[in-house]
Structures are given as structure tokens and as C-alpha cells.
Design a protein around this motif. Structure first.
Motif, short mmCIF file in Angstrom:
data_model
loop_
_atom_site.label_atom_id
_atom_site.label_comp_id
_atom_site.label_asym_id
_atom_site.label_seq_id
_atom_site.Cartn_x
_atom_site.Cartn_y
_atom_site.Cartn_z
N ALA A 301 0.60 -1.12 -0.09
CA ALA A 301 0.04 -0.11 0.17
C ALA A 301 0.89 1.34 0.10
CB ALA A 301 -0.79 0.03 1.24
N ARG A 302 0.50 2.37 -0.78
CA ARG A 302 1.26 3.43 -0.75
C ARG A 302 0.58 4.85 -0.13
NH1 ARG A 302 1.95 0.61 -5.45
NH2 ARG A 302 4.16 0.45 -6.26
N ARG A 303 1.32 5.65 0.38
CA ARG A 303 0.52 6.71 0.85
C ARG A 303 0.34 7.77 -0.47
NH1 ARG A 303 4.61 8.92 6.14
NH2 ARG A 303 4.18 6.91 7.38
N ASP A 306 -2.83 5.78 -4.30
CA ASP A 306 -2.35 4.17 -4.62
C ASP A 306 -3.15 3.57 -5.68
OD1 ASP A 306 -1.66 1.64 -4.19
OD2 ASP A 306 -2.69 1.32 -2.14
N PHE A 309 -4.96 -0.01 -5.45
CA PHE A 309 -5.94 -0.16 -4.35
C PHE A 309 -7.38 -0.68 -5.35
CE2 PHE A 309 -9.72 1.19 -2.21
CZ PHE A 309 -9.49 0.85 -0.90
N HIS A 311 -6.34 -3.76 -2.90
CA HIS A 311 -5.18 -5.07 -3.02
C HIS A 311 -6.06 -6.28 -2.82
CE1 HIS A 311 -1.90 -2.21 -3.18
NE2 HIS A 311 -2.55 -1.38 -2.41
#
Length: 422
Positions: A301-303, A306, A309, A311
Motif C-alpha cells: 500500500a502507498r501513501r 495508491d 488499491f 489490493h
């Protein structure tokens, strides 16, 4: 390479579905529109902290010139515009099509104004799509055409086809739709916007839609060279003497079969009707998708933005159920459905087991009208979970230009020749 029933009668073989007769059409026969070029849109994430890759250029009060390559010839064309993801009206004050002279330049002697209900300007409501009036213009299969749109004074880009592998152009302020020179078109971008289809009046023709993810989209193929596998397949048709079958590309890089994405468009099970079944003249589709469904579950997951998303974890059974939904939708509309095996992607053991199970089902289930084995065409015989080195673009997922050509070559040329016969 396996294409089920290709050795059998033409009626059960891929592309023989599109054999055309020598029927003579009366001069006043109604138009028979067939998709000659197409692309699929995806919404742009709407947030203040977008990375540069997802920031759309400014187009208000400017002319946007996009270059497309139709895969059918004809004497009359229609342009399809989409405001599918718009929140406000899409306003185009002037729209023209001309033969491209290379780069942003256009040929003046082939230029034609495009109208909508006889009017030069058009305002398309949010969420709507629209075909232009027929345009009398010579369309040559495989040749480049410049579609130039003078945008309304408040127009913004909120959706695009992000990976066009084609340089398109934005002018200085003003209406430059009739300009043949490239001088005013200093801005460049590599997306398609608003123009999502070009159809021609071709009574004896039909279209095949290639739909899927980045591998159909042609990710990492050569810029401005039309080296995606659907492009190579279209050239094989022409080389086999078949000029009556168009190939249109509805791939979206990052797209998934089952899950929507903030960046990569609606799930294919949801967009299939709009992007394939509603296209004029489409009689068959080739489906290649699933690797992103398998992969994105393990992406961190990315800040901020994302794109992977949600996932979502999937099983082979989940993907198979999704394929069956697409097949059922196609058959309900009388469209033949052909499945393509998932190509090697250097996956971890757990993800590779899903890919192998899915490919086994595609090859043996007889759920599709035919199967093309892209996996067998591209895999390294010594390491079947990997692409052959010559076919690897370098990221171990996307094919090189040679790999995309090998995918097109997986369709037997004899079938392409036979498809032109009675």
C-alpha cells in the motif's frame, strides 16, 4: 500455440467468423458502420497531490490534435466522442479531421470539418457519448489521421487513455484546427482524450476487439511505431489479403478483470459492454487479462495516490467466474469470444500457481469460441515462468516489440487467408 478447432471447419475458427460475401449493395443502402480505430477511457484521480504522471495538460481555449490509425478503409467516417467520466459538459467549438503529414502537421487537401446535427460546435452532457454526423473523407487503412478539436474556454481533462504510445499535440491559445503547419502545436502529451472511436461505412466488413490490460495496450512498445500486438495482427490481416476486418485496441494498462482502480479504469467485467459490445461492427473479441488481479494483492500500500488499491486477493476460481461473465455477455449479443492465455511474468510461486491454473482452464474448458496460447508463444522453454529474453522488454512482464510481434504471429496465417474466402 493452441487455437481450438482451427483445424476444423472455417465456421469454428478464429477470424473465419468474419468472412464476407461479394454482395452488391445498392447506392441508397443504409450505412453499415464498423469500428476502424478505438480506445478506452479511464478517469483521472481527482486530488490535489497528484504525481506529475497523472497531471493532465491545460487545454481550455486551445486546439488538441490527436493522431489515429484506422484499420479499415472507406469513403465516409464518424467520430465518437465520450464524456463518460465528466462532471460538466464537454464543449468542442470546432472539430476537423485530416490526413496527418507527420508529427503535428496535417495535409490541407484532405481536411474535413466534422459536424453534429449539422452544427460545427457540440456540448456533450456529463456522462454522455455521441457520434458525429457522417464525414465525407477518404480513409486509408493503416494511414495516420489528425483529429483536431478546438476546446471550449472552460474545458478540463478529467479522463483519458493514459498509455497511448502515440505523441499527440496541444496548440497555443486559439482555434488552429485548420492549420496544416505544426508551428502552433508546441505542447505534447502521450494520452488520448475524448475521441474514443472512429468508424467507417464499410458494408462488407467487421471488427475484432482486443481487450485486456497493459500487454494489449502495448506498454513498453516503441513510441509512435504501432508495435502493439493488435497492430501487428492488423498488419497480418493485410498481408494475408484480408482488408475487410478491422482490429481495434481496448486494452488499458493496469486494468483488472474484477476490481476497479483509482488510476487504471473500471474492472473489465464492468466496462466490457461499453468498450466492446457497443462498438459498431464488432463481431468478436479477444480477451487477455488477469495478471494484475493476481499481482496487485501483494503490492505494498502507498501513501497518497495508491493506484493498486484495492489490493484484492483472487483465486483461479474467481478469475474463471469473471471470464464466464464476460463470455456470457458477449454471446448474449452474438459476439464471438476468444481467450488468450496469461503470459509469463516472473511471478512468485503462489501467484504462478494461479496463472498456471487459469491457463489450464482457458486451454481445456471449451468455454471460449477459440483459444490463442500467448503463454506458449512467449515463454522461455528452460524457465516457463519467464519470458524469452528476446521477447522481454526488460521488466520481465511486458513484451518487447519482437514479443508483441510473436503474439500476433501466434494466429495462423492460413486462417487469416481462409477468412477472406467464401
Amino acid at each position: 500455440m493452441t487455437i481450438r478447432s482451427l483445424a476444423a471447419a472455417c465456421g469454428a475458427a478464429l477470424l473465419c467468423q468474419f468472412a464476407v460475401s461479394s454482395t452488391v449493395f445498392a447506392a441508397d443502402a443504409p450505412a453499415h458502420w464498423v469500428s476502424a480505430w478505438a480506445t478506452a477511457l479511464q478517469p483521472i484521480p481527482q486530488r490535489a497531490d497528484l504525481p506529475p504522471l497523472y497531471r493532465a495538460p491545460e487545454v481550455a481555449g486551445r486546439t488538441v490534435r490527436q493522431v489515429v490509425y484506422p484499420t479499415l478503409s472507406g469513403k465516409s467516417a464518424r467520430i465518437h466522442l465520450s464524456n463518460e467520466y465528466g462532471k460538466t459538459a464537454l464543449v468542442i467549438d470546432d472539430l476537423r479531421i485530416a490526413r496527418s503529414a507527420g508529427g503535428a502537421a496535417a495535409l490541407g487537401n484532405g481536411e474535413a470539418r466534422v459536424t453534429f446535427g449539422g452544427k460545427n460546435s457540440v456540448s456533450i452532457p456529463a456522462g454522455a457519448e455521441l457520434d458525429s454526423d457522417p464525414v465525407a473523407v477518404d480513409m486509408d487503412q493503416g494511414a495516420p489521421y489528425a483529429i483536431s478539436a478546438f476546446m471550449g474556454p472552460e474545458q478540463r481533462i478529467v479522463a483519458w487513455h493514459r498509455v497511448s504510445n502515440q505523441v499527440n499535440y496541444i496548440s497555443a491559445p486559439g482555434n488552429h484546427t485548420a492549420d496544416t503547419s505544426a508551428d502552433s502545436f508546441r505542447g505534447r502529451f502521450t494520452q488520448y482524450v475524448w475521441v474514443t472511436g472512429l468508424s467507417v461505412d464499410a458494408p462488407s466488413s467487421a471488427a475484432v476487439a482486443a481487450i485486456g490490460d497493459s500487454i494489449t495496450d502495448g506498454m513498453r512498445s516503441s513510441l509512435n511505431q504501432n508495435r502493439r500486438w493488435p497492430d501487428a495482427l492488423a498488419r497480418r490481416f493485410v498481408g494475408a489479403g484480408n482488408r475487410a476486418t478491422a482490429i481495434v485496441n481496448l486494452g488499458i494498462s493496469g486494468n483488472r478483470l474484477l476490481s476497479d482502480s483509482p488510476c487504471y479504469g473500471d474492472a473489465l467485467v464492468r466496462r466490457f459492454d461499453r468498450d466492446v459490445l457497443e462498438r459498431p461492427g464488432v463481431r468478436a473479441a479477444i480477451l487477455l487479462i488477469g495478471i494484475n488481479d493476481i499481482n496487485f494483492a501483494e503490492m505494498p500500500a502507498r501513501r497518497g495516490l495508491d493506484c493498486d488499491f484495492p489490493h484484492t486477493s483472487v483465486t483461479a476460481a474467481d478469475l474463471i467466474a469473471g471470464y464466464q461473465r464476460v463470455i456470457a455477455a458477449a454471446r448474449h449479443r452474438g459476439v464471438k469470444m476468444f481467450g488468450a492465455t496469461l503470459t509469463p511474468a516472473s511471478l512468485s510461486a503462489s501467484r504462478e500457481s494461479i496463472r498456471l491454473a487459469v491457463n489450464q482452464w482457458i486451454r481445456t474448458s471449451h468455454a471460449f469460441d477459440g483459444v490463442v496460447d500467448f503463454d506458449a508463444a512467449l515463454r522461455d522453454p528452460a524457465q516457463p515462468n519467464r519470458l524469452q529474453r528476446a521477447f522481454d522488454s526488460g521488466d520481465h512482464i511486458h513484451p518487447s516489440d519482437a514479443g508483441y510481434t510473436a503474439m500476433a504471429d501466434a494466429f495462423p496465417v492460413t486462417v487469416l487467408v481462409n477468412s477472406t474466402r467464401k
